[in-house]
Design a protein around this motif. Sequence first.
Motif, short mmCIF file in Angstrom:
data_model
loop_
_atom_site.label_atom_id
_atom_site.label_comp_id
_atom_site.label_asym_id
_atom_site.label_seq_id
_atom_site.Cartn_x
_atom_site.Cartn_y
_atom_site.Cartn_z
N ASP A 5 4.00 -7.84 -4.63
CA ASP A 5 3.47 -6.48 -4.46
C ASP A 5 1.94 -6.50 -4.53
O ASP A 5 1.35 -7.40 -5.13
CB ASP A 5 3.99 -5.56 -5.56
N ARG A 6 1.36 -5.50 -3.93
CA ARG A 6 -0.10 -5.35 -3.93
C ARG A 6 -0.46 -3.93 -4.33
O ARG A 6 0.28 -2.99 -4.02
CB ARG A 6 -0.68 -5.64 -2.55
N THR A 7 -1.60 -3.80 -4.97
CA THR A 7 -2.12 -2.47 -5.28
C THR A 7 -2.70 -1.87 -4.01
O THR A 7 -2.84 -2.57 -3.00
CB THR A 7 -3.22 -2.54 -6.36
N SER A 8 -3.08 -0.62 -4.08
CA SER A 8 -3.70 0.02 -2.91
C SER A 8 -5.01 -0.69 -2.55
O SER A 8 -5.43 -0.66 -1.40
CB SER A 8 -3.96 1.50 -3.18
N GLY A 9 -5.61 -1.36 -3.51
CA GLY A 9 -6.82 -2.12 -3.26
C GLY A 9 -6.56 -3.55 -2.80
O GLY A 9 -7.49 -4.33 -2.61
N GLY A 10 -5.27 -3.90 -2.63
CA GLY A 10 -4.92 -5.23 -2.12
C GLY A 10 -4.76 -6.31 -3.18
O GLY A 10 -4.52 -7.47 -2.86
N ARG A 11 -4.86 -5.95 -4.44
CA ARG A 11 -4.70 -6.95 -5.52
C ARG A 11 -3.23 -7.20 -5.80
O ARG A 11 -2.42 -6.27 -5.82
CB ARG A 11 -5.41 -6.50 -6.79
N ARG A 12 -2.90 -8.46 -6.04
CA ARG A 12 -1.51 -8.83 -6.32
C ARG A 12 -1.06 -8.25 -7.65
O ARG A 12 -1.81 -8.23 -8.61
CB ARG A 12 -1.39 -10.36 -6.37
N ARG B 247 -1.38 -18.52 -5.83
CA ARG B 247 -1.74 -18.23 -4.44
C ARG B 247 -1.13 -19.27 -3.51
O ARG B 247 -0.66 -18.94 -2.42
CB ARG B 247 -3.25 -18.18 -4.29
#
Length: 158
Positions: free
Chosen positions: A57-64, A44
């Motif tokens: 990149d991030r998932t649709s839920g905002g997770r890396r 981070r």
Amino acid sequence: MLEIKQQSASDAAEPKAHPGAVPAEGVTIAEAAHRTGVSVHTLRYYERAGLVISPVDRTSGGRRRYRELDLKWIVICTKLRATGMPIRGIRRYAELVAAGPGNEAERLALMESHRADVLAKLAETQENLKMIDHKIEIYRGSLAAGEADRLWAPVGPR
């Protein structure tokens, strides 16, 4: 990004802590930390400090989600940091790589300067090691001769 691909041939010769292909969808931050040998906090921090060459990149839920290129870059940053390159130097290098072709001479100059710094630190460490080896010889010799009690030890005021 071209630079990473060019370096991948030499990276392949390096032992990897946790080999295995990175899935196309990437890996979680915990898995990235595990594969690169750095903490989640460090990953981070690298991102906040501008040390990455492209947004993670991030998932649709905002997770890396870390891709193979991200992991390779993290290893480069970690090695540069472990050899004493300041954060501002790594940041500059990341900026140059992210900018793409046309600044290779500046990248080279940055790496050559860092290499000179590392060599100077190695020379200093080797000199310090000579003193340590000398002390070890003295202690081994004194212990073997039964004269360890004659070794100098500072005595404070009584």
